[in-house]
Motif scaffolding. Structure first.
Motif, PDB file in Angstrom:
ATOM      1  N   SER A 163      -2.736  -0.670  -2.870  1.00  0.00           N
ATOM      2  CA  SER A 163      -3.569   0.480  -2.904  1.00  0.00           C
ATOM      3  C   SER A 163      -2.935   1.705  -2.864  1.00  0.00           C
ATOM      4  CB  SER A 163      -4.774  -0.003  -1.727  1.00  0.00           C
ATOM      5  OG  SER A 163      -4.140   0.465  -0.390  1.00  0.00           O
ATOM      6  N   ARG A 208      -8.759  -3.746   2.641  1.00  0.00           N
ATOM      7  CA  ARG A 208      -8.054  -4.151   1.660  1.00  0.00           C
ATOM      8  C   ARG A 208      -7.308  -5.815   2.175  1.00  0.00           C
ATOM      9  NH1 ARG A 208     -10.423  -1.530  -0.699  1.00  0.00           N
ATOM     10  NH2 ARG A 208     -10.037  -3.244  -2.138  1.00  0.00           N
ATOM     11  N   LEU A 216      -7.864   0.827   4.719  1.00  0.00           N
ATOM     12  CA  LEU A 216      -6.671  -0.239   4.711  1.00  0.00           C
ATOM     13  C   LEU A 216      -7.240  -1.633   5.233  1.00  0.00           C
ATOM     14  CD1 LEU A 216      -3.618   1.567   5.935  1.00  0.00           C
ATOM     15  CD2 LEU A 216      -3.925   0.837   3.682  1.00  0.00           C
ATOM     16  N   ASP A 235       0.768  -1.166  -0.022  1.00  0.00           N
ATOM     17  CA  ASP A 235      -0.176   0.009   0.016  1.00  0.00           C
ATOM     18  C   ASP A 235       0.883   1.168   0.133  1.00  0.00           C
ATOM     19  OD1 ASP A 235      -2.590  -1.481   0.592  1.00  0.00           O
ATOM     20  OD2 ASP A 235      -1.645  -1.929   2.134  1.00  0.00           O
TER      21      ASP A 235
END
Length: 250
Positions: free
Chosen positions: A118, A249, A246, A94
């Motif tokens: 992400s 994810r 988060l 991320d």
């Protein structure tokens, strides 16, 4: 503080905690400490089971200072992030940027989607495409002999911030002139990783988050209430929204 070399450029970074990695990319005239450590981002993310990596962008913090604008193109600076991931043997992470760091993150999400799990674009809205952030007046303010010589209000803000952080103002002026590349609407529409756009409701530098949201497919928008560009960074709403994003994810 650990560092590595990307070509001839030395890049300083921190690497703390264990768990899924997240890489933090700070904004213009800031540093990993000012943007992420002091506002407790690093400690909060670690508490939530994250391995946190943050770098000082070239020209900033403890990284190498360069003085030619062409050394600060957005793709070149984004390449420093990929080089850090390679140095640490991190195949995918991320990535959260702020302001300039978000411009870098957007390029990575568009061009290196296999490396970006992400993308969190903090402190940048439609300005990613339309511009409107600090310009030549800020570069001139950074080069002025004294703060008292600066009359442009935005220039004074950035000059005072650079003085406060004891930054290399000549390197920052070169960075500002070299990193002006905007993303086209089609490029932004080509981002295919999960994206969170987080902008203060009083941020006049970033541009509208809600205007950028529909352009990036599937992106989420987080408004940070009553915060401008400088004060949104450590806001509780920002942190809570990022941690929620988060957590989804998996």
């Amino acid at each position: 503080m650990p560092s590595f070399h990307h070509g001839d450029v030395e890049i300083a970074y921190l690497d703390e905690g264990e768990g899924d990695p997240i890489i933090l990319v700070h904004g213009f005239a800031s540093s990993k400490n000012v943007n992420w450590v002091y506002p407790t981002w690093v400690s909060e993310l670690r508490k939530n089971g994250r391995r946190v990596i943050a770098l000082d962008n070239r020209g900033h913090g403890e990284s190498a200072k360069l003085y030619e604008p062409e050394q600060y193109s957005i793709p070149t600076m984004a390449g420093d992030v990929l080089a850090l991931m390679d140095h640490l043997a991190i195949p995918q992470a991320d990535i959260m940027g702020y302001s300039l760091g978000s411009r870098m993150t957007a390029i990575l999400a568009r061009e290196n989607s296999d490396r970006v799990r992400s993308a969190i674009l903090g402190g940048i809205g439609i300005g990613l495409i339309e511009g409107g952030g600090p310009g030549e007046a800020v570069a001139l303010a950074l080069e002025a002999p004294e703060l008292e010589d600066v009359t442009d209000p935005v220039g004074r803000t950035f000059r005072a911030f650079a003085d406060q952080t004891r930054s290399d103002r000549r390197a920052l002026a070169a960075c500002l002139r070299g990193s002006r590349r905007l993303m086209t609407r089609d490029e932004a529409a080509g981002i295919r990783v999960p994206v969170l756009i987080a902008v203060g409701s009083k941020d006049e530098i970033a541009g509208s988050a809600s205007a950028l949201g529909p352009i990036i497919p599937g992106s989420e928008v987080l408004d940070i209430p009553n915060r401008d560009h400088m004060r949104a960074v450590g806001d509780k709403v920002y942190k809570t929204g990022v941690l929620d994003f988060l957590s989804r994810r998996k």
